[in-house]
Design a protein around this motif. Structure first.
Motif, mmCIF file in Angstrom:
data_model
loop_
_atom_site.group_PDB
_atom_site.id
_atom_site.type_symbol
_atom_site.label_atom_id
_atom_site.label_comp_id
_atom_site.label_asym_id
_atom_site.label_seq_id
_atom_site.Cartn_x
_atom_site.Cartn_y
_atom_site.Cartn_z
ATOM 1 N N ALA A 109 0.832 -1.203 0.000
ATOM 2 C CA ALA A 109 0.000 0.000 0.000
ATOM 3 C C ALA A 109 0.865 1.250 0.000
ATOM 4 O O ALA A 109 0.578 2.227 -0.709
ATOM 5 C CB ALA A 109 -0.924 -0.009 1.218
ATOM 6 N N SER A 134 1.124 4.039 -2.932
ATOM 7 C CA SER A 134 0.910 5.458 -2.644
ATOM 8 C C SER A 134 2.004 6.311 -3.254
ATOM 9 O O SER A 134 1.741 7.330 -3.903
ATOM 10 C CB SER A 134 0.859 5.686 -1.125
ATOM 11 O OG SER A 134 -0.245 5.050 -0.550
ATOM 12 N N ARG A 165 -10.520 -0.933 8.876
ATOM 13 C CA ARG A 165 -10.793 0.452 8.522
ATOM 14 C C ARG A 165 -9.786 1.407 9.155
ATOM 15 O O ARG A 165 -9.398 2.410 8.542
ATOM 16 C CB ARG A 165 -12.214 0.824 8.960
ATOM 17 C CG ARG A 165 -13.296 0.097 8.179
ATOM 18 C CD ARG A 165 -14.686 0.510 8.632
ATOM 19 N NE ARG A 165 -15.714 -0.166 7.857
ATOM 20 C CZ ARG A 165 -17.020 -0.041 8.082
ATOM 21 N NH1 ARG A 165 -17.444 0.742 9.077
ATOM 22 N NH2 ARG A 165 -17.891 -0.692 7.333
ATOM 23 N N SER A 187 -6.626 1.545 6.990
ATOM 24 C CA SER A 187 -6.790 2.380 5.802
ATOM 25 C C SER A 187 -6.831 3.858 6.178
ATOM 26 O O SER A 187 -6.292 4.714 5.465
ATOM 27 C CB SER A 187 -8.069 1.989 5.061
ATOM 28 O OG SER A 187 -7.942 0.690 4.506
ATOM 29 N N ILE A 242 -5.050 7.966 -1.118
ATOM 30 C CA ILE A 242 -6.358 7.359 -1.378
ATOM 31 C C ILE A 242 -6.186 5.990 -2.039
ATOM 32 O O ILE A 242 -6.832 5.003 -1.651
ATOM 33 C CB ILE A 242 -7.210 8.290 -2.257
ATOM 34 C CG1 ILE A 242 -7.605 9.537 -1.454
ATOM 35 C CG2 ILE A 242 -8.448 7.564 -2.762
ATOM 36 C CD1 ILE A 242 -8.311 10.592 -2.277
ATOM 37 N N VAL A 243 -5.327 5.917 -3.030
ATOM 38 C CA VAL A 243 -5.075 4.643 -3.692
ATOM 39 C C VAL A 243 -4.475 3.636 -2.719
ATOM 40 O O VAL A 243 -4.870 2.464 -2.672
ATOM 41 C CB VAL A 243 -4.144 4.848 -4.907
ATOM 42 C CG1 VAL A 243 -3.699 3.494 -5.478
ATOM 43 C CG2 VAL A 243 -4.842 5.667 -5.979
ATOM 44 N N ALA A 256 -4.744 3.539 0.574
ATOM 45 C CA ALA A 256 -5.739 3.132 1.568
ATOM 46 C C ALA A 256 -6.709 2.111 0.982
ATOM 47 O O ALA A 256 -7.063 1.111 1.637
ATOM 48 C CB ALA A 256 -6.496 4.360 2.075
ATOM 49 N N ALA A 257 -7.142 2.353 -0.258
ATOM 50 C CA ALA A 257 -8.061 1.416 -0.898
ATOM 51 C C ALA A 257 -7.397 0.059 -1.126
ATOM 52 O O ALA A 257 -8.006 -1.000 -0.893
ATOM 53 C CB ALA A 257 -8.542 1.999 -2.230
ATOM 54 N N LEU A 258 -6.143 0.086 -1.559
ATOM 55 C CA LEU A 258 -5.424 -1.170 -1.792
ATOM 56 C C LEU A 258 -5.257 -1.952 -0.501
ATOM 57 O O LEU A 258 -5.459 -3.174 -0.473
ATOM 58 C CB LEU A 258 -4.061 -0.874 -2.425
ATOM 59 C CG LEU A 258 -3.162 -2.094 -2.647
ATOM 60 C CD1 LEU A 258 -3.835 -3.104 -3.567
ATOM 61 C CD2 LEU A 258 -1.809 -1.670 -3.205
ATOM 62 N N TYR A 275 -7.154 -1.882 2.095
ATOM 63 C CA TYR A 275 -8.468 -2.397 2.475
ATOM 64 C C TYR A 275 -8.786 -3.678 1.701
ATOM 65 O O TYR A 275 -9.293 -4.657 2.262
ATOM 66 C CB TYR A 275 -9.533 -1.334 2.204
ATOM 67 C CG TYR A 275 -10.867 -1.622 2.849
ATOM 68 C CD1 TYR A 275 -11.103 -1.284 4.174
ATOM 69 C CD2 TYR A 275 -11.877 -2.228 2.114
ATOM 70 C CE1 TYR A 275 -12.331 -1.548 4.768
ATOM 71 C CE2 TYR A 275 -13.107 -2.509 2.696
ATOM 72 C CZ TYR A 275 -13.330 -2.168 4.019
ATOM 73 O OH TYR A 275 -14.538 -2.432 4.603
ATOM 74 N N VAL A 276 -8.468 -3.680 0.411
ATOM 75 C CA VAL A 276 -8.727 -4.856 -0.421
ATOM 76 C C VAL A 276 -7.851 -6.033 -0.008
ATOM 77 O O VAL A 276 -8.327 -7.172 0.155
ATOM 78 C CB VAL A 276 -8.510 -4.511 -1.907
ATOM 79 C CG1 VAL A 276 -8.539 -5.779 -2.764
ATOM 80 C CG2 VAL A 276 -9.573 -3.536 -2.384
#
Length: 545
Positions: A24, A28, A101, A104, A138-139, A141-143, A145-146
């Protein structure tokens, strides 16, 4: 399931969670690098955070870094930032395994820090500079989370949702437990992690390529420069200015060996064709603006000038000599209507601003007192190297660089010392900083082992804009002996010296001191570089065999 098996599975998931944090973080930075190509390279997170860290570092710590790491201080800082980010990413990955959460959110929070750092920089162009850090976070954090979802989401194949493997009566462990029963999607994690790593690598590579391409215009503009012949050429360097002593510093420092001390993590590469210089402020009758070509078309002066950094310790390396060519700064100020304070001028300080936001404050009186202060465009017969300030830098003989030698200059504002404190003054350095009378032993080196007999002790001494009158050498606690002086280039250059020492076996301490042409003797009192330059006599200890 046995305790050992459970522990092994937990360790595996923990390791992969930490790896998720690293991926992640990598994503980023890669996305931020790509976005910075559309903004500007200086807005990338590592550069922005590093610059903000430099801005907030106490003067003493900066001085310590320069003293211990030299010109590698910025590399050390960047490596430190990367290591810190890596450790942070590992910790966030482990946090996300328990609190998905929250992990992220931590990535997003770090992106906010990078955004704030980018926007707060002196050369910031506004909120747009925060986009690389923000979008990258943002990218990331999303990664995260996935990926963590793949480690925590139960996975069943068709028809297995209600089935459980039989229990082994020997240890209670489920016999022949399917891989999918481990509670997480191993295959899905591997696919997602591999895809993320590949995409991040590609994004980072494209970003670096685009950022590199953006500097090609600057490189091309420098390669296209042909320096005009100066209207006022420098006097030839006297034949006797360079002593033939092995180990002594060359009188003229090659460009690629010239010291570098500044706060720029990324060396600005400015397109000379787009460069502009503005002169404005108090006492200016009319604002002036110049292009690079405007300066080249003006009468140029060529001068031999030795520069010295205020961070130079006694006997230190941050001093160098070059032949500079440029426009006399006093002429430009006069055209703008500026008068020095001694003639009723309103401004007593020049604030020079660099393209990277650096500000330097120079006394107007010193610039307009007849010395060869200039806006330099050339160095040792070629256009300024980028690291030395291309396309234009300022220099004022006799003053330490932090108050006179603005690289990548783009703005000159006339003001007063009471109204404005420049970058280093805000950090407790002195407002005015004439170079102190100093000398250095170049040879023999500290802890050297010369052979008994005649040993040539040699080095350099400097007192820019005053000149060197005398250099003396002392062996141990003996009397001071006069050294032989090389010919003086000008009062703005350093001066070489030598002393034939009849060395006897054993340990010895060699000490040097200089006297400038005003009669001022170099002081013995040792002071640190802060606030206005180091002082003291330079000594080396040697053992004669």
């Amino acid at each position: 399931m046995t305790t050992v098996s459970i522990t092994r599975k937990a360790l595996t998931r923990g390791t992969l969670a930490a790896l998720s944090g690293l991926l992640a973080g990598f994503a980023s930075l890669a996305v931020a690098e790509l976005v910075s190509a559309a903004v500007r390279p200086e807005a990338s997170p590592v550069t922005a955070v590093g610059g903000a860290a430099i801005d907030r570092t106490p003067a003493g710590v900066k001085d310590w870094a320069i003293r211990n790491f030299g010109e590698d201080d910025k590399l050390v800082l960047q490596l430190g930032i990367v290591v810190t980010l890596a450790l942070f990413a590992l910790a966030v990955g482990l946090l996300a395994l328990r609190h998905r959460r929250a992990g992220s959110a931590a990535v997003l929070l770090f992106g906010v820090v990078g955004t704030a750092a980018a926007v707060s920089r002196p050369d910031s162009t506004g909120l747009v500079d925060g986009l690389p850090s923000l979008l990258g976070a943002i990218v990331g954090a999303a990664l995260l989370y996935v990926l963590i979802g793949r480690l925590t989401r139960p996975h069943r194949t068709a028809g297995q949702e209600q089935e459980r493997a039989p229990v082994d009566e020997r240890d209670g462990e489920q016999a022949n437990e399917p891989e999918q029963e481990a509670g997480w999607d191993r295959r899905g994690f591997v696919i997602a992690a591999t895809a993320a790593a590949a995409a991040s690598t590609a994004a980072g590579a494209v970003g670096r390529a685009l950022n590199s391409r953006s500097s090609q215009n600057a490189v091309a503009s420098r390669e296209a420069v042909t320096l005009p012949k100066p209207a006022s050429p420098a006097r030839p360097i006297p034949a006797g200015a360079q002593l033939r002593v092995r180990g002594i510093s060359p009188f003229t420092t090659p460009n690629d060996s010239f010291y570098r001390v500044d706060t720029a993590l990324v060396i600005p590469k400015v397109d000379a064709n787009a460069w502009r210089l503005r002169i404005h402020g108090k006492g200016v009758r009319r604002d002036l603006e110049f292009t690079y070509q405007d300066l080249l078309e003006r009468p140029l002066i060529e001068r031999e000038i030795t520069l010295c950094c205020v961070s130079n310790e006694v006997g230190g390396p941050y001093i160098g000599h070059a032949r500079w060519i440029g426009v006399r700064l006093a002429d430009l100020l006069k055209e703008a209507g500026v008068k020095p304070p001694s003639r009723g001028g309103e401004a007593d300080q020049i604030i020079a601003r660099s393209v990277d936001g650096m500000t330097l404050g120079t006394p107007v009186e010193d610039v307009m007192d007849g010395r060869d202060a200039m806006l330099a465009v050339g160095m040792n017969g070629e256009p300024l190297p980028f690291v030395n300030g291309f396309p234009v830098r300022m220099l004022v003989p006799g003053l330490y660089g932090y108050v006179s030698a603005c690289k990548w200059i783009e703005d000159i504002e006339l003001t007063t010392f009471d109204d404005y404190d420049a970058y280093w003054v805000k950090r407790k350095w002195a407002r005015e900083a004439p170079i102190k009378t100093q000398s250095r032993i170049d040879t023999p080196k500290p802890f050297g082992r010369p052979e008994a007999g005649t040993v040539m002790v040699a080095g350099v001494a400097w007192a820019q804009h005053r000149g060197i009158e005398k250099v003396e050498i002392r062996v141990d606690d003996g009397p001071w002996r006069p050294a032989q002086l090389a010919e003086q280039g000008t009062v703005d250059t350093w001066r070489q010296w030598s002393y034939p020492w009849k060395a006897t076996p054993g340990g010895h301490t060699l000490t040097v001191r200089a006297t400038d042409r005003t009669g001022e003797l170099q002081t013995e009192e040792r002071t640190k570089t802060v606030p206005d330059g180091a002082s003291g006599w330079h000594s080396v200890v040697v053992t004669v065999d």
